[in-house]
Design a protein around this motif. Sequence first.
Motif, short mmCIF file in Angstrom:
data_model
loop_
_atom_site.label_atom_id
_atom_site.label_comp_id
_atom_site.label_asym_id
_atom_site.label_seq_id
_atom_site.Cartn_x
_atom_site.Cartn_y
_atom_site.Cartn_z
N VAL A 65 26.50 152.53 14.62
CA VAL A 65 26.19 151.15 14.97
C VAL A 65 26.71 150.33 13.80
CG1 VAL A 65 24.39 149.44 15.39
CG2 VAL A 65 24.14 151.77 16.30
N LEU A 66 27.71 149.49 14.05
CA LEU A 66 28.34 148.70 13.00
C LEU A 66 27.68 147.33 12.93
CD1 LEU A 66 30.63 148.22 10.94
CD2 LEU A 66 32.05 147.48 12.88
N VAL A 67 27.21 146.96 11.74
CA VAL A 67 26.59 145.65 11.51
C VAL A 67 27.44 144.93 10.46
CG1 VAL A 67 24.52 144.41 10.79
CG2 VAL A 67 24.31 146.60 12.01
N VAL A 68 28.10 143.84 10.88
CA VAL A 68 28.95 143.06 9.98
C VAL A 68 28.64 141.58 10.17
CG1 VAL A 68 30.87 144.70 9.84
CG2 VAL A 68 30.83 143.04 11.69
N SER A 69 28.95 140.80 9.13
CA SER A 69 28.74 139.36 9.25
C SER A 69 29.92 138.67 9.93
CB SER A 69 28.46 138.73 7.89
OG SER A 69 29.53 138.99 7.02
N ALA A 70 31.10 139.25 9.81
CA ALA A 70 32.29 138.68 10.43
C ALA A 70 33.21 139.81 10.87
CB ALA A 70 33.02 137.77 9.46
N LEU A 71 33.88 139.59 12.00
CA LEU A 71 34.80 140.60 12.53
C LEU A 71 35.96 139.89 13.20
CD1 LEU A 71 35.05 143.69 12.90
CD2 LEU A 71 33.98 143.39 15.13
N ARG A 72 37.17 140.18 12.74
CA ARG A 72 38.36 139.60 13.36
C ARG A 72 38.79 140.46 14.54
NH1 ARG A 72 40.26 139.01 7.57
NH2 ARG A 72 40.87 141.14 7.97
N GLU A 73 39.57 139.87 15.42
CA GLU A 73 40.02 140.57 16.62
C GLU A 73 40.78 141.86 16.27
OE1 GLU A 73 42.32 139.61 20.81
OE2 GLU A 73 42.04 138.03 19.34
N ALA A 74 41.65 141.80 15.27
CA ALA A 74 42.42 142.99 14.86
C ALA A 74 41.48 144.08 14.36
CB ALA A 74 43.43 142.62 13.80
N GLU A 75 40.43 143.70 13.65
CA GLU A 75 39.46 144.69 13.16
C GLU A 75 38.69 145.32 14.30
OE1 GLU A 75 38.52 142.57 8.88
OE2 GLU A 75 37.35 142.02 10.64
N LEU A 76 38.43 144.54 15.34
CA LEU A 76 37.72 145.07 16.49
C LEU A 76 38.52 146.21 17.13
CD1 LEU A 76 35.35 145.01 18.42
CD2 LEU A 76 36.56 143.26 19.75
N LEU A 77 39.83 146.09 17.17
CA LEU A 77 40.67 147.16 17.72
C LEU A 77 40.54 148.43 16.87
CD1 LEU A 77 43.83 145.11 18.68
CD2 LEU A 77 42.00 145.92 20.19
N ASP A 78 40.49 148.28 15.54
CA ASP A 78 40.30 149.43 14.65
C ASP A 78 38.94 150.08 14.90
OD1 ASP A 78 42.75 149.21 13.33
OD2 ASP A 78 41.94 147.79 11.86
N VAL A 79 37.92 149.26 15.09
CA VAL A 79 36.57 149.75 15.32
C VAL A 79 36.49 150.53 16.62
CG1 VAL A 79 34.21 148.97 15.85
CG2 VAL A 79 35.45 147.99 13.93
N VAL A 80 37.11 150.00 17.66
CA VAL A 80 37.13 150.69 18.96
C VAL A 80 37.87 152.01 18.84
CG1 VAL A 80 38.02 150.57 21.32
CG2 VAL A 80 36.85 148.59 20.32
N GLU A 81 38.98 151.99 18.11
CA GLU A 81 39.77 153.21 17.90
C GLU A 81 38.95 154.28 17.17
OE1 GLU A 81 43.04 153.84 14.76
OE2 GLU A 81 44.07 153.12 16.55
N CYS A 82 38.08 153.85 16.29
CA CYS A 82 37.21 154.80 15.55
C CYS A 82 36.16 155.43 16.45
CB CYS A 82 36.50 154.09 14.40
SG CYS A 82 37.54 153.77 12.99
#
Length: 96
Positions: A65-82
Amino acid sequence: MAVNAPDLISREGVLSRLRRHPEIEVREESDHEPGTVVIFVHGTLDDIALARLRRVVHDEGARVVLVVSALREAELLDVVECGVANVMASYAQGMP
């Protein structure tokens, strides 16, 4: 359940909330089995945090479960890939 955070204050804050619930088994970050849920708390997802996230998911077999204060669209793709199970972000940059 385990907590991964870059600083002791964030980690202990989350752990203190989890310990209030006796039905949740809280484990040390380094002491978990594959399938353990890890709350991954980071202000932003920089390269170091992303590398740690990949290690926790791929090498250790944790569900995150990832808890962040800010997330850019490009980072979201990395997170999904993980293979992150859930994302909680207070602000998503570049997303409608």
